[in-house]
Design an enzyme around this catalytic site. Structure first.
Site, PDB file in Angstrom:
ATOM      1  CB  SER A  91      -8.385  -2.635  -5.492  1.00 24.01           C
ATOM      2  OG  SER A  91      -8.155  -3.437  -6.596  1.00 24.01           O
TER       3      SER A  91
ATOM      4  CG  ASP B 215      -1.638  -1.909  -5.618  1.00 30.40           C
ATOM      5  OD1 ASP B 215      -0.747  -1.235  -6.379  1.00 30.40           O
ATOM      6  OD2 ASP B 215      -1.684  -3.060  -5.795  1.00 30.40           O
TER       7      ASP B 215
ATOM      8  CG  HIS C 294      -4.032  -5.782  -4.799  1.00 28.69           C
ATOM      9  ND1 HIS C 294      -3.796  -4.642  -5.691  1.00 28.69           N
ATOM     10  CD2 HIS C 294      -5.248  -6.038  -4.910  1.00 28.69           C
ATOM     11  CE1 HIS C 294      -4.878  -4.033  -5.959  1.00 28.69           C
ATOM     12  NE2 HIS C 294      -5.538  -4.747  -5.575  1.00 28.69           N
TER      13      HIS C 294
END
Length: 344
Positions: free
Chosen positions: A198, A222, A282
């Site tokens: 992230s 991601d 995610h």
């Protein structure tokens, strides 16, 4: 999600406060975009939700909440504000603390200069003890006799999203300087693998950039999408000698466009099998990574374009996704399909 259930999912007074404010405004004014916990960032929207990678719960983000520039500058000015926790097979669960510019903290630890060193970086609202850090540390140590260094930057990561995001490049540069210092002590860029999830995906890109792109491999899991589209601090393919990006929630929580040497879009890159909510998709990125470090079993087929990857129209050769291989070098866009549950 019903209002009552959503408010109960807010684990802090601040989160609940902003949830109530947003829901009240949405209900009372047609000029403000209504927000739901699973709606990701939309250009022009004031409110959106983003998952913290420490608790699995989505948190309300208000883009009019100011960036705390003074705190970012104060935090990033002192490299000791970032913690570097060493785990090896000799201490797989109890960290040894490495101190920047303190050679004795490295010499007197279990750090082995001849081994591969894996760095792990968490994302927003995370910390060095969250599920991602623990799972990947365990996977890498089970897979090989390596040094794992977990970067804990939780004091900045747990500020509001815009403030944490604003500090990512500087924290990344600090990690890069720490890496350069380790190399000066005898470590090697050729035996380094940087992994970030992230916001941490962009962080490790900046760390590699600080080394002049000399680290052997960077894996961004991601990397965050909101506010990064036109940001020069986002991860790019020149940040390391081989930059691999895994996209699992494009267009919502994750960054959509190809941005590495190799970009993998498992299951098309947006909605993952076995997930009913976007925060699950995610998080699948670091779950896929842990699984492939252990089993090296997930493959992606080379695609001519991103559109082909999204539509499952790829006919090229197969390339392993994730894993711990420092000798990977195959660039391109790839798509593979996974199972619904671990090890996928």
């Amino acid at each position: 999600m019903p209002l009552e259930a959503y408010l109960l999912s807010c684990r802090s007074l601040d989160t609940m406060k902003w949830a109530v404010v947003a829901l009240f405004i949405a209900a009372s004014s047609a000029s403000v975009l209504k927000v739901s916990p699973e709606r990701g960032y939309q250009d022009g929207a004031r409110f959106f939700h983003f998952p913290g990678d420490g608790d699995g719960i989505v948190h309300l983000v208000d883009l009019e909440e100011p960036v705390d520039v003074d705190y970012v500058e104060q935090y990033t000015r002192n490299p000791d504000n970032n913690a570097y926790w060493l785990f090896t097979r000799a201490n797989p669960t109890v960290a040894q603390i490495l101190l920047p510019n303190n050679a004795n903290s490295v010499i007197n630890s279990n750090f082995n200069f001849g081994r591969v060193t894996v760095f792990l970086a968490h994302g927003w609202n995370g910390n060095g003890r969250n599920s991602m850090s623990l799972a990947l540390t365990q996977a890498f140590l089970e897979n090989g006799d390596v040094n794992v260094i977990v970067l804990d930057w939780n004091r900045l990561a747990n500020r509001n999203y815009a403030t944490a995001k604003n500090g990512v490049p500087a924290v990344g540069r600090g990690l890069g300087q720490f890496i350069n210092w380790l190399v000066g002590l005898g470590a090697s860029y050729d035996r380094m693998h940087l992994v970030g999830f992230s916001l941490g995906g962009h962080l490790v890109g900046n760390a590699g950039r600080e080394t002049g792109g000399r680290v052997r491999r960077i894996t961004a899991l991601d990397p965050a999408g909101p506010l990064w589209t036109r940001d020069n601090g986002r991860i790019v393919e020149t940040d390391g000698r081989y930059v691999e990006v895994m996209h699992t929630n494009t267009g919502l929580y994750g960054y959509t466009d190809p941005c590495g040497d190799a970009d993998f879009y498992p299951n098309g890159g947006s909605s993952m099998p076995g997930c009913w909510i976007n925060s699950c998709s995610h998080s699948r990125a670091h779950e896929y990574m842990a699984a492939t470090v252990r089993y090296n079993h997930l493959l992606g087929r080379e695609c001519a374009t991103l559109r082909d990857a999204q539509r499952d129209r790829c006919t090229g050769d197969w390339n392993p996704m994730g894993n711990s291989d420092l000798n990977k070098s195959w660039p391109g866009i790839f798509r593979g399909n996974t199972g619904r549950s671990y090890p996928f």
